[in-house]
Each structure stands twice: as C-alpha cells, then as structure tokens.
Design an enzyme around this catalytic site. Sequence first.
Site, PDB file in Angstrom:
ATOM      1  N   GLU A  18     -83.915  45.248 -80.913  1.00  0.00           N
ATOM      2  CA  GLU A  18     -83.836  46.682 -81.272  1.00  0.00           C
ATOM      3  C   GLU A  18     -83.924  46.865 -82.782  1.00  0.00           C
ATOM      4  O   GLU A  18     -83.799  45.908 -83.539  1.00  0.00           O
ATOM      5  CB  GLU A  18     -82.491  47.257 -80.801  1.00  0.00           C
ATOM      6  CG  GLU A  18     -82.552  47.996 -79.479  1.00  0.00           C
ATOM      7  CD  GLU A  18     -83.150  49.394 -79.609  1.00  0.00           C
ATOM      8  OE1 GLU A  18     -83.618  49.753 -80.711  1.00  0.00           O
ATOM      9  OE2 GLU A  18     -83.154  50.107 -78.600  1.00  0.00           O
ATOM     10  N   ARG A 101     -70.121  51.575 -77.502  1.00  0.00           N
ATOM     11  CA  ARG A 101     -70.585  50.789 -78.645  1.00  0.00           C
ATOM     12  C   ARG A 101     -71.591  51.610 -79.427  1.00  0.00           C
ATOM     13  O   ARG A 101     -72.192  52.538 -78.892  1.00  0.00           O
ATOM     14  CB  ARG A 101     -71.249  49.483 -78.197  1.00  0.00           C
ATOM     15  CG  ARG A 101     -72.567  49.656 -77.446  1.00  0.00           C
ATOM     16  CD  ARG A 101     -73.362  48.361 -77.457  1.00  0.00           C
ATOM     17  NE  ARG A 101     -74.509  48.373 -76.568  1.00  0.00           N
ATOM     18  CZ  ARG A 101     -75.727  48.836 -76.883  1.00  0.00           C
ATOM     19  NH1 ARG A 101     -75.930  49.392 -78.070  1.00  0.00           N
ATOM     20  NH2 ARG A 101     -76.712  48.780 -76.025  1.00  0.00           N
ATOM     21  N   ASN A 103     -75.146  52.265 -81.064  1.00  0.00           N
ATOM     22  CA  ASN A 103     -76.523  51.931 -80.720  1.00  0.00           C
ATOM     23  C   ASN A 103     -77.378  52.147 -81.968  1.00  0.00           C
ATOM     24  O   ASN A 103     -76.971  51.790 -83.065  1.00  0.00           O
ATOM     25  CB  ASN A 103     -76.967  52.774 -79.515  1.00  0.00           C
ATOM     26  CG  ASN A 103     -78.172  52.195 -78.836  1.00  0.00           C
ATOM     27  OD1 ASN A 103     -78.266  50.989 -78.657  1.00  0.00           O
ATOM     28  ND2 ASN A 103     -79.122  53.036 -78.466  1.00  0.00           N
ATOM     29  N   ASN A 149     -80.431  57.351 -79.742  1.00  0.00           N
ATOM     30  CA  ASN A 149     -81.603  56.584 -80.143  1.00  0.00           C
ATOM     31  C   ASN A 149     -82.498  57.375 -81.082  1.00  0.00           C
ATOM     32  O   ASN A 149     -82.284  58.558 -81.356  1.00  0.00           O
ATOM     33  CB  ASN A 149     -82.400  56.207 -78.887  1.00  0.00           C
ATOM     34  CG  ASN A 149     -82.059  54.815 -78.409  1.00  0.00           C
ATOM     35  OD1 ASN A 149     -82.086  53.867 -79.174  1.00  0.00           O
ATOM     36  ND2 ASN A 149     -81.715  54.698 -77.140  1.00  0.00           N
ATOM     37  N   ASP A 199     -87.029  55.612 -76.233  1.00  0.00           N
ATOM     38  CA  ASP A 199     -85.961  54.815 -76.870  1.00  0.00           C
ATOM     39  C   ASP A 199     -86.050  54.989 -78.387  1.00  0.00           C
ATOM     40  O   ASP A 199     -85.847  56.093 -78.884  1.00  0.00           O
ATOM     41  CB  ASP A 199     -86.103  53.358 -76.395  1.00  0.00           C
ATOM     42  CG  ASP A 199     -84.914  52.500 -76.748  1.00  0.00           C
ATOM     43  OD1 ASP A 199     -84.160  52.865 -77.650  1.00  0.00           O
ATOM     44  OD2 ASP A 199     -84.744  51.432 -76.136  1.00  0.00           O
TER      45      ASP A 199
END
Length: 299
Positions: A18, A101, A103, A149, A199
């Site tokens: 990522e 969490r 991202n 995202n 995403d």
Amino acid sequence: MKLLEPQPIDGTASILGEGPVWLEASSELVWVDIEGCKICYMNMKTRNIRTIQTKNRIGAAVPHRDGGMLCAMEDGIYLFDGKTSKFQQISNTESDQPSNRFNDGKCDPQGRFWAGTMSLVGDRSAGALYRMELDGTVNKVLDNIGCSNGLAWSVDGAEMYYIDTFSGNIKRFDYCLATGEISNMRVAAAIHTDFGYPDGMTIDCEGMLWIAHWGGGRVSRYNPYTGECMEEVHLPAKLITSCCFGGEELDELYITSARVGYTEKMLEQEPYAGYIFKYKPGVKGLPVQLADVTILTDK
Ligand code: ZN
C-alpha cells in the site's frame, strides 16, 4: 481505451502492499506492507530492497521535511528516524480503539498530514478521517468511515479528493489551504461495480485522478469534474491497492497490490499478486508532498 498488462518490477511480494511514495532525492520507491508490518524501500537504480519491521500494522508512511517518515500505525502516529531506525510516538490518536487501525495517509499542499482509520473487525462505520495540523495537534474531520483511502489534492490546492472504499465512489470537497478545512462534499465519480472497490489514488499534472481498484485488477484515470473514466490499465493481479508517480521525470506510475487471504491455489493462478507494477501513462505526476508538521513528543 488502452488495455495493457504491465509486468511487475523485481522484488518480493507484499501481503498487503500500500501507500507508494517516490523519494526524489534518493530515487527510492517506498511503500508499506500493512499486514506484513513493514516499510519497504526500493532503490530504483540498484533495485536493492530494504525493509523496516514495524511493531504493529502500518497503514501509511510519508516523508517528513526534517527527514524520517511519519507513520500511521495501529495505535497512533509515529516518526521513524531513518538514521537511528527508531520509532517515536507523536500522537496516540485511536490508541483507545484497539479494533481500529490507521490506513492510508497523505499530506496536503501545505504539509498537514491527513490519515484515516478502519475497523479490523468488519465494522463499516467505525473509521474516521484525521488531520494532523502544522502545530502537530490532531483533529477528527470525518466520522462514520468504512475504510479510509485515496487522498489527493487538485493541482491548485482548491479541492480535496477522498475515497471511503466501501462507498464505491470518489468524493470531492472544496479545500481551504489556509486552514485545511473541507466543505461542499459531492461525488466526483461513481465507480462501476465491475471495477471492484476504489482504494488508493494519485493525481497527475493535468488534474486527473488515477484510481487503484481493489478486486478490479486495474488502475484507471478519472476526470473528477465529469466523473468520466478516461483510461483503464489492466494488471496481472486482482487486489490493486494504490499508485503514485515516480521516476526521474515523474512520468512512471508505480502500482501496489496485495495477496492477503490468498490460498496456494490462488497464488498459482495469480503469482504476481502482492508485487509492484510500473506503467508509463504518458502524463506526469506531481512530486510527493512532504509533511511539515511540528513533532510533539509529549503526545
Ligand atoms: Zn488503501
């Protein structure tokens, strides 16, 4: 519509690659392996890869103006000092929510650090979007987020683009560069379900968005003003997670992918899942925006 299959560049597969970032000074591509708990650096001249192990999941790592990387982790935001290899917690945002969490995260054109969170237990509204101000304090900006995202700012800084992956669309806001405030939310583009889920994202110098499609095996170029899909680039992996511009001329698109949850059989069919791909889109990107936030050590 171009239909190409860029091949992966050398390297090892990430479980959940990522957040790619191009570091111009060192000709390095940096990305995180969220589930592998790693920051990965690849020198694109030598193709050498080095990895830094993190103590828990890392959602994003962005370069700080004074050196080191700001890291959005499971339990807050840290500064990673590349010289000493030490992590220092600078914000405990959401440390009280162990089932969330951090991202994806990115900096606005002024150097504020934006990063969002998501649930690790499938709660589709437990996440939020935060802004770390220039003075180092952190404010919550959006609530009820599924999976935060895809941040990008328009070339003139007057608009911000954002993706909550579960929403299936790209949001567009008016952006105030002086304060970091967002307003006037509307949908810039709705993503067809054949494309999977939107995403990560980046923006090119013509103001068009490059979207990574989780489950859609492609990146695409969208016009945020008309919502039109202008180009699709198909990849030999389904879980496409994010992309950034890099290379000396900023004319190469680096694309991250994932193999999280894959069985051996799935990996046989999709051996490049989790690799980094490179594509020359014929348009340039913008240099990475460095974080310019004050480092507060007393959290
Ligand atoms: Zn992502």
